[in-house]
Design an enzyme around this catalytic site. Structure first.
Site, short mmCIF file in Angstrom:
data_model
loop_
_atom_site.label_atom_id
_atom_site.label_comp_id
_atom_site.label_asym_id
_atom_site.label_seq_id
_atom_site.Cartn_x
_atom_site.Cartn_y
_atom_site.Cartn_z
N LYS A 115 16.52 -10.43 22.44
CA LYS A 115 17.49 -11.50 22.20
C LYS A 115 18.83 -11.21 22.86
CE LYS A 115 15.60 -13.54 18.09
NZ LYS A 115 15.84 -13.91 16.70
N LYS A 200 5.53 -15.00 22.32
CA LYS A 200 5.37 -15.51 20.95
C LYS A 200 5.86 -16.96 20.85
CE LYS A 200 8.36 -14.95 17.63
NZ LYS A 200 9.28 -14.46 16.59
N LYS A 203 10.60 -20.39 17.20
CA LYS A 203 11.23 -21.69 17.00
C LYS A 203 12.58 -21.85 17.67
CE LYS A 203 12.04 -20.45 12.27
NZ LYS A 203 12.83 -19.21 12.47
N1 AQP Z 1 4.49 -16.95 16.57
C1 AQP Z 1 4.35 -16.44 15.36
N2 AQP Z 1 3.14 -16.03 14.93
C2 AQP Z 1 2.98 -15.50 13.69
N3 AQP Z 1 4.00 -15.36 12.81
C3 AQP Z 1 5.21 -15.75 13.19
N4 AQP Z 1 6.40 -15.76 12.58
C4 AQP Z 1 7.34 -16.26 13.41
N5 AQP Z 1 6.78 -16.61 14.57
C5 AQP Z 1 5.46 -16.30 14.48
C6 AQP Z 1 6.62 -15.27 11.22
O1 AQP Z 1 7.30 -16.29 10.49
C7 AQP Z 1 8.20 -15.68 9.58
C8 AQP Z 1 9.58 -16.25 9.73
O2 AQP Z 1 9.96 -16.13 11.06
P1 AQP Z 1 11.45 -15.98 11.56
O3 AQP Z 1 12.22 -17.11 11.08
O4 AQP Z 1 11.96 -14.64 11.23
O5 AQP Z 1 11.23 -15.91 13.11
P2 AQP Z 1 10.92 -16.97 14.25
O6 AQP Z 1 10.25 -18.20 13.77
O7 AQP Z 1 10.29 -16.21 15.33
O8 AQP Z 1 12.39 -17.42 14.59
P3 AQP Z 1 13.17 -17.45 15.90
O9 AQP Z 1 14.54 -17.84 15.52
O10 AQP Z 1 12.47 -18.26 16.94
O11 AQP Z 1 13.18 -16.00 16.30
P4 AQP Z 1 12.72 -15.35 17.61
O12 AQP Z 1 13.77 -15.80 18.60
O13 AQP Z 1 12.75 -13.95 17.20
O14 AQP Z 1 11.37 -15.80 18.02
C9 AQP Z 1 8.17 -14.19 9.85
O15 AQP Z 1 7.32 -13.57 8.91
C10 AQP Z 1 7.59 -14.11 11.22
O16 AQP Z 1 6.92 -12.88 11.42
#
Ligand code: AQP
Length: 335
Positions: A115, A200, A203
């Site tokens: 990030k 991955k 969101k």
């Molecule tokens: N792609 C995914 N596959 C499986 N599990 C996922 N999680 C997130 N993406 C995946 C799991 O969802 C929970 C909450 O996630 P988060 O809000 O911490 O992370 P995010 O959705 O990945 O949010 P961002 O803002 O988009 O973050 P980055 O930029 O890091 O990708 C967690 O249990 C997470 O493991």
């Protein structure tokens, strides 16, 4: 002595929730985790401030995220649902975690590296909170004496750090914290972007074409799945390394049907049919969730009430542990 099961997990309101969030986290929280002990699920809104954000959008997304937690099946009569910023114990303990962690540890975190790279490209630069965010996450977990932290694979390293910090603190200052462990789902622990199956599905990512949002219209869901990037190999086989796009579809379908990805692969002669079945399975999986979310969001006072009661309960659960940590490090108790 066996520990009672206490579960904590959270979700950042940094964007519209995705299929990755649902399969990797929410669904399991609702179907299993909330019933297995004292369980807390948190909209970790403070974490959303670690990257560039718009205040009005954050407020909207926080409410929507809370509504989706309930729509996914979290039951406030069974577990605690609340917003992180409503419970001061998180930030109180986070400072102590920063005093136990080292800067080298923080800089080694993969999410920070990824990030920070993205943030460096923006005019605002990298926020210090992006570096220290795992200390706040450790505080989130340790404040409640969580024994288990159900997360997707991407968060396992942060839970590992929380374990290390708990052990180090206990060793230095006395046994205040329970040492937690991450629990990762057997399949769909890392749902990949449908347009870039080596990244991955996240969101907060800029391009949304490869992302299925939980509130997308069914037609949009089906279209995104059918347009998933795969490869030009003939047939269908399950190989995460060599065929990441196909493997991603098989894992999503597996997560919807309960059948093993490799077994599913044997039933398909071509990718077109796999895409069609996966699209249909995802649309059906999300249909009841969208319907419940529509009902829930028709009454905003319901969500407010759940968050208010959740925060009161979370505060009461966390305070004794955080007070004990303050005392253990040598801070004077208030007279
Ligand atoms: N792609 C995914 N596959 C499986 N599990 C996922 N999680 C997130 N993406 C995946 C799991 O969802 C929970 C909450 O996630 P988060 O809000 O911490 O992370 P995010 O959705 O990945 O949010 P961002 O803002 O988009 O973050 P980055 O930029 O890091 O990708 C967690 O249990 C997470 O493991």
């Amino acid at each position: 002595m066996a520990h009672r099961t206490r579960i904590f997990s959270g979700i950042k309101p940094t964007g519209h929730l995705t299929l990755g969030n649902y399969l990797g986290a929410l669904r399991r929280w609702a179907e299993e985790d909330q019933h297995r002990g004292e369980a807390l699920f948190c909209v970790v809104d403070l974490h959303a401030l670690t990257v560039e954000h718009d205040p009005a959008r954050l407020r909207r997304l926080s409410r929507q995220t809370a509504g989706l937690l309930l729509a996914a099946g979290l039951d406030p009569a069974v577990c605690t649902v609340y917003a992180q910023s409503h419970v001061d114990e998180h930030t109180r303990l986070s400072y102590l975690m920063e005093c136990v962690a080292t800067d080298g540890e923080m800089r080694r975190m993969i999410q920070y590296k990824e990030k920070a790279l993205r943030a460096r490209e923006t005019a605002q630069g990298v926020r210090l909170s992006l570096l220290t965010y795992p200390a706040l996450m450790a505080a989130d977990i340790l404040a409640f004496g969580a024994t288990e932290v159900p997360v997707g694979e991407d968060q396992a390293q942060h839970v590992e750090l929380a374990r290390d910090l708990a052990e180090r603190f206990n060793h230095r200052y006395g046994p205040v914290f329970t040492v937690p462990r991450a629990t990762v789902p057997p399949v769909a622990a890392r749902v990949m972007d449908l347009q870039d199956p080596t990244s991955k599905m996240g969101k907060s990512h800029a391009s949304t074409a490869g992302m299925v949002h939980l509130l997308d219209e069914p037609e949009a869901v089906a279209r995104k799945v059918r347009r998933a990037v795969t490869d030009s190999e003939p047939g269908v086989s399950y190989d995460r390394e060599l065929r990441p796009g196909v493997a991603n579809l098989l894992e999503i379908l597996s997560s919807c049907t309960g059948k093993e990805p490799a077994v599913l692969a044997e039933g398909y002669a071509g990718i077109g049919a796999l895409k069609a079945d996966t699209a249909e399975a995802v649309v059906e999986l999300l249909r009841p969730l969208r319907a419940r979310h529509a009902e829930i969001s028709a009454d905003p006072s319901h969500v407010d009430g759940v968050l208010r009661e959740g925060a009161a309960r979370a505060r009461a659960l966390a305070r004794p542990t955080v007070d004990a940590a303050y005392e253990a490090v040598g801070l004077m108790a208030p007279a």
